[in-house]
Scaffold this active site. Sequence first.
Site, PDB file in Angstrom:
ATOM      1  N   PRO A  61       0.819  -1.221   0.000  1.00 15.37           N
ATOM      2  CA  PRO A  61       0.000   0.000   0.000  1.00 15.37           C
ATOM      3  C   PRO A  61       0.845   1.259   0.000  1.00 15.37           C
ATOM      4  O   PRO A  61       0.806   2.055   0.914  1.00 15.37           O
ATOM      5  CB  PRO A  61      -0.825  -0.141   1.280  1.00 15.37           C
ATOM      6  CG  PRO A  61      -0.012  -1.016   2.180  1.00 15.37           C
ATOM      7  CD  PRO A  61       0.836  -1.889   1.303  1.00 15.37           C
ATOM      8  N   CYS A  62       1.605   1.440  -1.027  1.00 15.20           N
ATOM      9  CA  CYS A  62       2.462   2.628  -1.077  1.00 15.20           C
ATOM     10  C   CYS A  62       1.595   3.873  -1.093  1.00 15.20           C
ATOM     11  O   CYS A  62       2.011   4.938  -0.700  1.00 15.20           O
ATOM     12  CB  CYS A  62       3.336   2.574  -2.319  1.00 15.20           C
ATOM     13  SG  CYS A  62       2.392   2.249  -3.798  1.00 15.20           S
ATOM     14  N   HIS A  63       0.362   3.737  -1.545  1.00 10.72           N
ATOM     15  CA  HIS A  63      -0.506   4.920  -1.578  1.00 10.72           C
ATOM     16  C   HIS A  63      -0.950   5.298  -0.172  1.00 10.72           C
ATOM     17  O   HIS A  63      -1.501   6.360   0.046  1.00 10.72           O
ATOM     18  CB  HIS A  63      -1.696   4.635  -2.477  1.00 10.72           C
ATOM     19  CG  HIS A  63      -2.528   3.518  -1.986  1.00 10.72           C
ATOM     20  ND1 HIS A  63      -2.362   2.216  -2.414  1.00 10.72           N
ATOM     21  CD2 HIS A  63      -3.519   3.506  -1.068  1.00 10.72           C
ATOM     22  CE1 HIS A  63      -3.255   1.466  -1.782  1.00 10.72           C
ATOM     23  NE2 HIS A  63      -3.955   2.211  -0.956  1.00 10.72           N
TER      24      HIS A  63
END
Length: 96
Positions: A61-63
Amino acid sequence: MTRRRWEQSTPFEERVYAVVRRIPRGQTRSYGWVARQLGNPRLARAVGQALHRNPDMRRTPCHRVVAADGSLGGYALAPGRKRALLRSEGVVVLKI
DNA sequence: AAGTAAGAAATTT
DNA sequence: AAATTTCTTACTT
């Protein structure tokens, strides 16, 4: 065409992904927060690099990782994409 | 193997 | 607000 192969995760990335994956869905964390988990708050930049080289962006989940000042920070793909993803999780971005 | 360059930030003054 | 600091990875020599 010296393309970079060995997109394998480096020892440091492995550590970063472990922390990022730990972030509960619907919540956002800052690069500094992740860096602090690694043991050094100044690793923020290195963390961003690790996320940029993210081998599994669908899994990592880099976002969910945003800047410390509330800004979205950066995103390899379209910036609006990140905002949409966060909104989809119920995250309200106060700053743009 | 060593050195150089760039990178999606944070911190300090 | 501006400048500086910090760590890692990638490419080049």
